[in-house]
Design an enzyme around this catalytic site. Sequence first.
Site, short mmCIF file in Angstrom:
data_model
loop_
_atom_site.label_atom_id
_atom_site.label_comp_id
_atom_site.label_asym_id
_atom_site.label_seq_id
_atom_site.Cartn_x
_atom_site.Cartn_y
_atom_site.Cartn_z
N ASN A 109 0.82 -1.22 0.00
CA ASN A 109 0.00 0.00 0.00
C ASN A 109 0.85 1.27 0.00
OD1 ASN A 109 -1.92 -1.93 0.18
ND2 ASN A 109 -2.63 -1.39 2.24
N THR A 154 -14.94 36.35 -33.22
CA THR A 154 -15.75 35.96 -32.06
C THR A 154 -16.97 35.29 -32.67
OG1 THR A 154 -17.04 38.00 -31.98
CG2 THR A 154 -14.99 37.97 -30.71
N HIS A 155 -17.48 34.28 -32.01
CA HIS A 155 -18.61 33.49 -32.54
C HIS A 155 -18.28 32.91 -33.92
CE1 HIS A 155 -21.08 35.61 -29.45
NE2 HIS A 155 -20.32 36.63 -29.78
N SER A 276 -6.74 9.68 -48.56
CA SER A 276 -7.97 8.91 -48.44
C SER A 276 -7.80 7.61 -49.19
CB SER A 276 -9.13 9.72 -49.03
OG SER A 276 -10.16 8.87 -49.46
N LYS A 282 -7.82 13.66 -51.88
CA LYS A 282 -7.93 14.14 -50.51
C LYS A 282 -6.58 14.30 -49.81
CE LYS A 282 -10.94 14.97 -48.31
NZ LYS A 282 -11.79 14.13 -47.45
N GLU A 289 -7.21 16.43 -36.09
CA GLU A 289 -8.48 15.81 -35.69
C GLU A 289 -8.30 14.88 -34.48
OE1 GLU A 289 -11.15 15.16 -39.59
OE2 GLU A 289 -9.12 14.37 -39.74
N TYR A 316 -6.47 2.08 2.33
CA TYR A 316 -6.33 1.46 1.01
C TYR A 316 -7.53 0.56 0.71
CZ TYR A 316 -4.69 -1.23 -2.95
OH TYR A 316 -4.61 -1.81 -4.19
N GLN A 321 -6.39 0.40 -7.33
CA GLN A 321 -5.60 -0.13 -8.45
C GLN A 321 -6.07 0.46 -9.78
OE1 GLN A 321 -4.20 -4.31 -8.38
NE2 GLN A 321 -5.58 -4.58 -10.11
N1 ARG Z 1 -1.55 -3.75 -7.43
C1 ARG Z 1 -2.00 -3.06 -6.27
C2 ARG Z 1 -2.48 -1.65 -6.66
O1 ARG Z 1 -2.17 -1.26 -7.71
C3 ARG Z 1 -0.90 -2.95 -5.28
C4 ARG Z 1 -1.35 -2.76 -3.89
C5 ARG Z 1 -2.03 -4.00 -3.40
N2 ARG Z 1 -2.39 -3.89 -2.02
C6 ARG Z 1 -3.23 -4.73 -1.42
N3 ARG Z 1 -3.49 -4.52 -0.19
N4 ARG Z 1 -3.79 -5.70 -2.10
O2 ARG Z 1 -3.15 -1.00 -5.93
#
Ligand code: ARG
Length: 465
Positions: A109, A154-155, A276, A282, A289, A316, A321
Amino acid sequence: MTLWQNRLEGRLDDTVMRFTESLSFDVVLAPYDISCSKAHVKGLATIGILTADEESMLIASLDRVAVEMEQGIFEFKPDDEDIHTAIERRVTELAGDAGSKLHTGRSRNDQVATDLRLYTIDNLTDIVDMLLGLEEVLLKKAIDSADSYMPGYTHLQRAQPIPVAHHFLAHGWALTRDVARILSSIDLMDVSPLGAGALAGSSIALDPNETANLLHFSKLFENSLDAVADRDFVADALYDLAIVGLHLSRIGEETVLWSSNEFGFVTIDDSYATGSSMLPHKKNPDVAELARGKSGRLIGNLTGLLATLKGLPLAYNRDLQEDKQPLFDSVNQLKLALPAMSGMISTMVINQERMAECADSSYVAAIDLAEWLVSRNVPFRTAHGIAASLVRDSITRGVPLLELVEAHPQLGSEATELLSPGTSVNRRVTWGSASPDAVRSQLERFRAKLESDRARLEDIRKLRA
Ligand code: ARG
């Protein structure tokens, strides 16, 4: 083998692995994950969790992993659910017992939050570099267009003649704000979350300050829960990038219009145009674009992430992810779009005669007639009314405006001068205006801004090198 094999029984179902893995996209975090682990290893050695031998063994293994990754010979295993797992697994193969100490006091985490901040800072600085490149192109275009002028709109209706340089610089200033916005986001995200652990820190006396310094972060997290839950920096980056996309889209839209036969203002170089498959004649402005089209995708990446983050409890959650693909996608798309747009703009030919011809329509000098009257003490509203009636008369009766101005008791032949080609564009006197003089000094300020932003970028790169 998963990282939690001793807690849960049996093999993970294949559908779960396929659904939850992130290795297929977070592999780009490898270099940042390795730096992060090296800093963590040094931190563990400082507090005596690792012996000097174990430390060097782990650093050497991480370096080896870096080489294997770079050379594309790193062997991923079916159970490597993400880049962090893959690297830890390989380091453990290489370093044996020392390898199994790598994750001491750390969680994926705080690890992933750290990796992702490093990735984001690095890539945003690359994008700043590319933005400055595009600013340079716009500056050069402004310089090269010298005294040529065009209709300002403008516009999307012809409004007043302006120097072509003024138009290019207008897009340039928008990009200076993109640079400023990104640099201030970088400053805000320059905080190390490493040491926050899974959510609450650790009973092992790690020193998050040391790892923050090793990773060149200038600030350290204040709250371990916030450190692992915070993805504001990803949202900031996605917003900044969406605005860049929006600016490119506006330039793209104009290029599409300007390169049409109807406008004929610019000719796109063949190397930046496409043909094209069916229509032999073209020549299409696909780069412009796609700059316009991809901006929708960049906005989607931002709004998608905001929806993911909204409502997540601390700290977390695996939902986080989902921060990666939108971020990587916006970064990748702009890294493709910016050089292509720079090239397209720098090589396109400005059809100055055509622009001037459109800008010399006598009606766009109507405001100059009104302001000329104001300088002769006619109240503006009255002056506006006089000029507007003359334009209307000219259109409805099919009489040239010049004749009507000449015949008007409050205007007359002196005022007809205002209608001569190239006159109106020279009449503005105000700050930042579209007068050639004001544009010349604006251009110098733009050049100075570009140079100081380049210096700021170099400083940031030096600090992080
Ligand atoms: N692959 C996970 C992510 O991107 C990593 C962290 C995973 N942590 C956990 N407690 N499972 O968030």
